[in-house]
Design a protein around this motif. Structure first.
Motif, PDB file in Angstrom:
ATOM      1  N   ASN A 234       0.845  -1.189   0.000  1.00 46.48           N
ATOM      2  CA  ASN A 234       0.000   0.000   0.000  1.00 46.48           C
ATOM      3  C   ASN A 234       0.883   1.242   0.000  1.00 46.48           C
ATOM      4  O   ASN A 234       2.113   1.146  -0.093  1.00 46.48           O
ATOM      5  CB  ASN A 234      -0.957  -0.012   1.188  1.00 46.48           C
ATOM      6  CG  ASN A 234      -0.231  -0.089   2.527  1.00 46.48           C
ATOM      7  OD1 ASN A 234       0.904   0.368   2.655  1.00 46.48           O
ATOM      8  ND2 ASN A 234      -0.890  -0.655   3.526  1.00 46.48           N
ATOM      9  N   GLU A 235       0.268   2.420   0.143  1.00 51.06           N
ATOM     10  CA  GLU A 235       1.047   3.659   0.068  1.00 51.06           C
ATOM     11  C   GLU A 235       2.130   3.715   1.133  1.00 51.06           C
ATOM     12  O   GLU A 235       3.303   3.986   0.837  1.00 51.06           O
ATOM     13  CB  GLU A 235       0.122   4.866   0.209  1.00 51.06           C
ATOM     14  CG  GLU A 235       0.881   6.186   0.206  1.00 51.06           C
ATOM     15  CD  GLU A 235      -0.034   7.396   0.382  1.00 51.06           C
ATOM     16  OE1 GLU A 235       0.469   8.461   0.760  1.00 51.06           O
ATOM     17  OE2 GLU A 235      -1.258   7.250   0.132  1.00 51.06           O
ATOM     18  N   ALA A 236       1.763   3.454   2.394  1.00 52.79           N
ATOM     19  CA  ALA A 236       2.738   3.541   3.482  1.00 52.79           C
ATOM     20  C   ALA A 236       3.853   2.521   3.310  1.00 52.79           C
ATOM     21  O   ALA A 236       5.039   2.831   3.495  1.00 52.79           O
ATOM     22  CB  ALA A 236       2.029   3.333   4.826  1.00 52.79           C
ATOM     23  N   GLU A 237       3.497   1.292   2.939  1.00 44.81           N
ATOM     24  CA  GLU A 237       4.506   0.243   2.761  1.00 44.81           C
ATOM     25  C   GLU A 237       5.422   0.536   1.580  1.00 44.81           C
ATOM     26  O   GLU A 237       6.625   0.241   1.624  1.00 44.81           O
ATOM     27  CB  GLU A 237       3.802  -1.102   2.570  1.00 44.81           C
ATOM     28  CG  GLU A 237       3.069  -1.586   3.823  1.00 44.81           C
ATOM     29  CD  GLU A 237       2.114  -2.731   3.534  1.00 44.81           C
ATOM     30  OE1 GLU A 237       1.804  -3.490   4.474  1.00 44.81           O
ATOM     31  OE2 GLU A 237       1.666  -2.864   2.371  1.00 44.81           O
ATOM     32  N   SER A 238       4.862   1.129   0.540  1.00 49.40           N
ATOM     33  CA  SER A 238       5.685   1.453  -0.626  1.00 49.40           C
ATOM     34  C   SER A 238       6.685   2.558  -0.298  1.00 49.40           C
ATOM     35  O   SER A 238       7.804   2.564  -0.827  1.00 49.40           O
ATOM     36  CB  SER A 238       4.801   1.866  -1.804  1.00 49.40           C
ATOM     37  OG  SER A 238       4.118   3.083  -1.529  1.00 49.40           O
ATOM     38  N   LEU A 239       6.307   3.483   0.590  1.00 45.10           N
ATOM     39  CA  LEU A 239       7.247   4.528   0.999  1.00 45.10           C
ATOM     40  C   LEU A 239       8.378   3.954   1.842  1.00 45.10           C
ATOM     41  O   LEU A 239       9.529   4.391   1.740  1.00 45.10           O
ATOM     42  CB  LEU A 239       6.506   5.623   1.769  1.00 45.10           C
ATOM     43  CG  LEU A 239       5.615   6.530   0.906  1.00 45.10           C
ATOM     44  CD1 LEU A 239       4.777   7.448   1.789  1.00 45.10           C
ATOM     45  CD2 LEU A 239       6.448   7.349  -0.068  1.00 45.10           C
TER      46      LEU A 239
END
Length: 323
Positions: A234-239
């Motif tokens: 997800n967005e947080a994990e991808s960051l």
């Protein structure tokens, strides 16, 4: 009986009759020709005299077992078999075995055929086939991998990332695209030469490959740009993943200068109402990640941005000195 004797004597293959003890009882003219012995030298001797010494012990054990449970063996090479001539030379053979009883005595008819030419042709064909398979594998590697870094090239990335998004779309899973561009790479080439630039690209590729997950698709986009497709982030994990990759590049040692990278990220979020096909999804994600990358370049380089973090008034067009 005379006709059978003549058939045996003048058969085109070497024919041997063995007793239960493995000794030769009868041999025909072709056996003399094939093995280079007079029949007087063969009769009464064990058949192992016609087997290369390194196989003789094993052959005697096989022969003993065969005599206990005799059964026919047809021609048709099931394993590599070798015979030995009087002069010590070896040659490939095929063998037919046929048990028989004569005057109450258990005998074995052994037909031996020289297959040297056939085996040579088979070996040559096998070698050619293996060589073609090797060349095909090399061509496939060249077609799908970047010659300098060994990573997937753009063509292969587009294919595999498309499949990844198809899976994510079908399973209603998230997926992220990360685009990384080495900062001020032109200055590295200008200051230290293209050979050092190539070393930087190779080191960056190795760092990215080592820091990415095994399931991630890592490719060289071209020039100093790399791209990664990551399933399930997800967005947080991808960051978090992007920061790990940025740090991996920043920590590369033994180069002429330090190297940093900027990273742009975009995430696919499943939408059951969307009718977009995976190729369109991939193109959109790449465009969004590229916009996030340029924002990272504009705002100082050596940093990461997610497309969803961009200001609403962000100009998507790259600045001329953004790299």
């Amino acid at each position: 009986m005379e006709i059978y004797r003549r058939i045996f004597e003048y058969a085109p293959d070497a024919m041997l009759v063995l007793g239960r003890d493995g000794r030769l009882c009868l041999v025909n003219a072709q056996a003399e020709t094939l093995f280079g012995y007079d029949r007087s030298e063969l009769l009464g001797r064990t058949v192992e005299m016609l087997v290369p010494a390194r196989f003789a012990g094993q052959h005697a054990a096989h022969r003993s077992r065969f005599m206990d449970e005799a059964q026919s063996r047809q021609m048709g090479r099931q394993q590599d078999l070798y015979a030995q001539r009087k002069d010590g030379s070896e040659f490939s053979v095929d063998v037919m075995l046929s048990p028989m009883i004569m005057a109450g005595e258990q005998l074995t008819l052994c037909v031996v055929r020289d297959i040297t030419e056939r085996k040579a042709a088979q070996d040559a064909l096998e070698h050619q086939t293996n060589e073609l398979l090797r060349l095909h594998a090399e061509l496939e590697l060249l077609a799908n991998h970047d010659g300098l870094t060994g990573l997937y090239n753009w063509r292969a990335f587009y294919e595999h990332a498309g499949q990844l998004l198809t899976t994510a779309h079908r399973r209603h899973e998230k997926a992220s695209i990360l685009i990384l561009d080495l900062d001020r790479f032109k200055q590295i080439n200008d200051s230290f030469g293209h050979a050092e630039g190539d070393r930087v690209l190779q080191a960056a590729a190795a760092a990215l490959k080592a820091s990415a997950r095994q399931s991630d698709i890592v490719a060289r986009h071209g020039g100093e740009e790399f791209v990664i497709a990551a399933f399930g982030l997800n967005e947080a994990e991808s960051l978090v993943a992007a920061e790990r990759l940025r740090a991996a590049v920043a920590n590369i040692e033994n180069l002429a200068c330090s190297v940093t990278t900027s990273v742009g990220v975009a995430t696919f979020v499943p939408d059951t109402t969307s009718r977009q096909e995976p190729p369109t999804l991939l193109a959109d994600l790449l465009d969004r990640a590229d916009q996030a990358l340029y924002h990272a370049k504009r705002t100082g380089r050596n940093r990461i941005y997610h497309f969803d973090q961009l200001p609403a008034d962000e100009d998507a067009a790259p600045a001329t000195d953004a790299r």
